[in-house]
Design a protein around this motif. Structure first.
Motif, PDB file in Angstrom:
ATOM      1  N   GLU B  38       0.842  -1.242  -0.089  1.00  0.00           N
ATOM      2  CA  GLU B  38       0.143  -0.117  -0.053  1.00  0.00           C
ATOM      3  C   GLU B  38       0.825   1.316  -0.137  1.00  0.00           C
ATOM      4  N   GLU B  39       2.137   1.096   0.823  1.00  0.00           N
ATOM      5  CA  GLU B  39       2.865   2.363   0.886  1.00  0.00           C
ATOM      6  C   GLU B  39       4.261   1.839   0.944  1.00  0.00           C
ATOM      7  N   ASN B  65      -2.760   1.042  -4.166  1.00  0.00           N
ATOM      8  CA  ASN B  65      -3.509   1.902  -3.313  1.00  0.00           C
ATOM      9  C   ASN B  65      -4.936   2.203  -3.689  1.00  0.00           C
ATOM     10  N   SER B  90      -0.495  -4.761   3.401  1.00  0.00           N
ATOM     11  CA  SER B  90      -1.310  -3.289   3.682  1.00  0.00           C
ATOM     12  C   SER B  90      -0.632  -2.411   4.466  1.00  0.00           C
ATOM     13  N   GLU B  91      -1.310  -1.514   4.905  1.00  0.00           N
ATOM     14  CA  GLU B  91      -0.691  -0.535   5.870  1.00  0.00           C
ATOM     15  C   GLU B  91      -0.722  -1.063   7.282  1.00  0.00           C
ATOM     16  N   ASP B  99      -9.203  -2.642   2.764  1.00  0.00           N
ATOM     17  CA  ASP B  99      -8.182  -1.967   1.911  1.00  0.00           C
ATOM     18  C   ASP B  99      -8.426  -2.409   0.567  1.00  0.00           C
TER      19      ASP B  99
END
Lengths: 237, 237
Positions: B38-39, B65, B90-91, B99
């Motif tokens: 996601e990041e 994302n 994911s985050e 998400d």
């Protein structure tokens, strides 16, 4: 005197797989002597397996299962009223999800006892994540009705809802094949079904396909814990 | 050539807390070089923190994302078509629950790629377990509508459903206090509300009370990730 806390202790989803608690959970459980468990034998076995030196014979185990009268539960909280921490443990996964622990937790809140969930996995959530279905909007229904007409109605109703919301349900393992038969019979050919069985075990099986594809394929779910999901892809990311 | 597998990698729910992967997960991730995250910054940081010797610069990171066009996703699966395993992260918590990862998993199923969820915690499930509410029948709705009238209608509707089914929802952390205000305003005094915030962090807060009791109490939820639950005790254990 301050009250003890109620810790929710995760158990393995699959008994045949590697399992451990993280460092913080281990240190909490190592100090714990009061347990409320779904089955004493499994709980003692798990404690011995993960913490070989655990002083099991110094511990108190109380049983909370589907046969426990709710009237018996308030007494179970007594050790916390006297300042002792307690651990709640179910037969598998996180306590209180699809098992009888929730009433105890409710009563703990009523008595202003702090409830602390320890990190752990749940087969329902792992199945949802691995299904590819909408994880922003979902419902878990537990068991579907056993009676034939009621079951048929329920499956058709869930199939409709699944267009916009992932519908999750389970079955007693020896009835899995029969439930799958009903889903095949009552759902439309292009409806999407995910079956996730034996999660985290060496025989884990997870597959998302349309009903018409499932008709040509028998999944290995006989007498194996399984999660069934009807759903759709969430296209608006 | 056999295809690679898609592993769903759990991330910490609270970044400020102890976190680790179990032995099996560690051994899988240690061999992995392709990630969809996601990041990128958070993912690299987590890998470095848990596996200090991890060869991050030999890895490929792709971003998935809420800004990713679905049309870009099929290309992301390419390394698996060429036989490489990939990890989806994911985050926070389990990927695909609240998400954008679910679409990728869906496409993996369509291409007959094996999807394997690795064990991990989800804040939604920990909150449900710790609420004391019915864990046999529950719904997660993600975010409620932001618009005032739609939000009011939704809260009243969820309050009705909560008599028989636990209703779970979340809010952007800076709007938590505003959501709580709406719940106070629109729900009946004896409706049961659980708020679980900062789960697994040093500031974890979990409490189940009636609306009338919440009116005399401000929970520490401002700008803290929180899960809201309307529900009831499941009396028929």
């Amino acid at each position: 005197m301050s009250k003890g806390k109620l810790f929710l202790i995760p158990a393995p989803i699959s008994i045949n797989s590697p399992f451990g608690w993280d460092v913080k959970t281990l240190s909490i459980i190592t100090e714990m002597r009061y347990f409320i468990v779904e089955e004493i034998r499994t709980a003692r076995k798990l404690l011995r397996r993960v913490i070989p030196s655990f002083p099991i014979d110094e511990c108190t185990f109380q049983i909370l299962n589907e046969h426990t009268p709710p009237a018996d539960i308030p007494t179970m909280l007594q050790p916390m009223m006297k300042g002792h921490d307690m651990g709640l443990m179910s037969e598998g996964g996180i306590p209180c999800i699809a098992d009888p622990g929730a009433v105890l937790v409710w009563m703990a809140h009523c008595k202003n006892i702090q409830v602390i969930p320890l990190p752990g996995s749940s087969s329902i959530f792992l199945a949802l994540a691995a299904s590819g279905f909408n994880g922003q909007n979902f419902c878990f229904h537990g068991y579907l009705p056993v009676e034939k007409i009621a079951r048929k109605q329920r499956i058709i109703e869930l199939e409709q809802k699944a267009k916009h919301q992932t519908q999750i349900f389970i079955e007693t393992p020896y009835r899995n094949i029969s439930l799958l038969g009903s889903i095949m019979q009552y759902c439309q050919p292009t409806t999407n079904l995910c079956i996730a069985s034996g999660l985290l075990s060496p025989n884990e099986f997870i597959k998302t396909m349309e009903i018409k594809q499932w008709k040509a394929f028998t999944p290995p779910i006989h007498r194996v814990p399984a999660v069934f999901l009807l759903g759709n892809v969430y296209l608006t990311i």
